[in-house]
Design a protein around this motif. Sequence first.
Motif, PDB file in Angstrom:
ATOM      1  N   GLU A   1       0.818  -1.206   0.000  1.00  0.00           N
ATOM      2  CA  GLU A   1       0.000   0.000   0.000  1.00  0.00           C
ATOM      3  C   GLU A   1       0.856   1.262   0.000  1.00  0.00           C
ATOM      4  OE1 GLU A   1      -3.852   0.055   2.264  1.00  0.00           O
ATOM      5  OE2 GLU A   1      -2.731  -1.413   3.432  1.00  0.00           O
TER       6      GLU A   1
ATOM      7  N   GLN B   1       1.600   4.668   1.312  1.00  0.00           N
ATOM      8  CA  GLN B   1       1.181   5.275   2.578  1.00  0.00           C
ATOM      9  C   GLN B   1       1.897   6.583   2.899  1.00  0.00           C
ATOM     10  OE1 GLN B   1       2.142   2.008   5.233  1.00  0.00           O
ATOM     11  NE2 GLN B   1       0.033   1.256   5.194  1.00  0.00           N
TER      12      GLN B   1
ATOM     13  N   ASP C   1       1.821  -0.323   9.912  1.00  0.00           N
ATOM     14  CA  ASP C   1       1.372  -1.421   9.054  1.00  0.00           C
ATOM     15  C   ASP C   1       0.255  -2.198   9.753  1.00  0.00           C
ATOM     16  OD1 ASP C   1       1.028  -3.476   7.295  1.00  0.00           O
ATOM     17  OD2 ASP C   1       2.990  -4.387   7.599  1.00  0.00           O
TER      18      ASP C   1
END
Length: 317
Positions: free
Chosen positions: A60, A62, A210
Amino acid sequence: MILLLAFTIIGAGCKRKGIVSHNGAKDLISFKSIQGITYTEVARRMKNGLSFNDYGYQLEPQWKMSFISDDSARIYSPIKKQLINFPLSRGYDSIFNTARAWLKVKKMSKDSLVIEILKYKDGLIDVTGAQVYMILYADNYIKNTLHSDSTILRRPGRKDSIFISKLVAKANSNYKAAFAARQPVQLISKSPMVKVEQRKTEPTMENNFDTSDDYLDPTFDIVINKAYRDFYYSFSIYVDDKGNMIYRIPLVAFMEEGFKATYIKESQDIMNTYLKYFFKIIPGSTLGMSHASIISIHIKGITAAPKTDKHTTTKGQ
């Protein structure tokens, strides 16, 4: 100091390939040319260009960051919802450390950054890299050149969609090929006597914010009140694309095979009664496609009815 010395020795001993030149400074990286520019990560990909792997793990995007100086970076904290200053240490071959991460600049301009994530273990940095790349665009570039926003740019691309569709087809033809669902299975209680809560990971600096375990290993704590007896079982389940449950394995260790067989039979019975009758089950999905996935269950049965607040009134009182 020992870590920095080791880092310097490692960097000096490596062949300097692919060094990014920063205004003539080919050794220690300099961020002077991009100081003050805020960048937002729009993609995180593996070397093959995908953001998903065979297990359903998604890389992802981020980060949101800017460089204040050559020894300080400002990085967005999703917990405090603001940019926070972090110290920055520079090494050779465009390597730097900030916010508990070792990184290497592959490309740098006022519009974009490509940064490779490096592996770090036992005081050593693997400069060959994890072959995972962060792609960041300057906020000004996103708004005024691309005329877009980070939410749109962060959406998985066509290559990811094709890859996931193949995993879905495989998992739905054989539930044992299940993979982690990006939108995990949902267990919705249909009875006030049955309570369920999915465990949630708190994003912190220690885990680098995370929370991927929440979908890689969806874990549910269930309490059954007014059960036929007191019990506690832990086991994992396949949930197929139709929401059907198939027992997988117990999640406890056994000293005797006889006890293991009894435990499996009893926990299977719990699954086939309480779970199937008292829950609405929504299968997991990835990129809008439902598929078989695995969940973990910790279920507790209590013979007594749940305690109620003696001050609570019922309708009509």
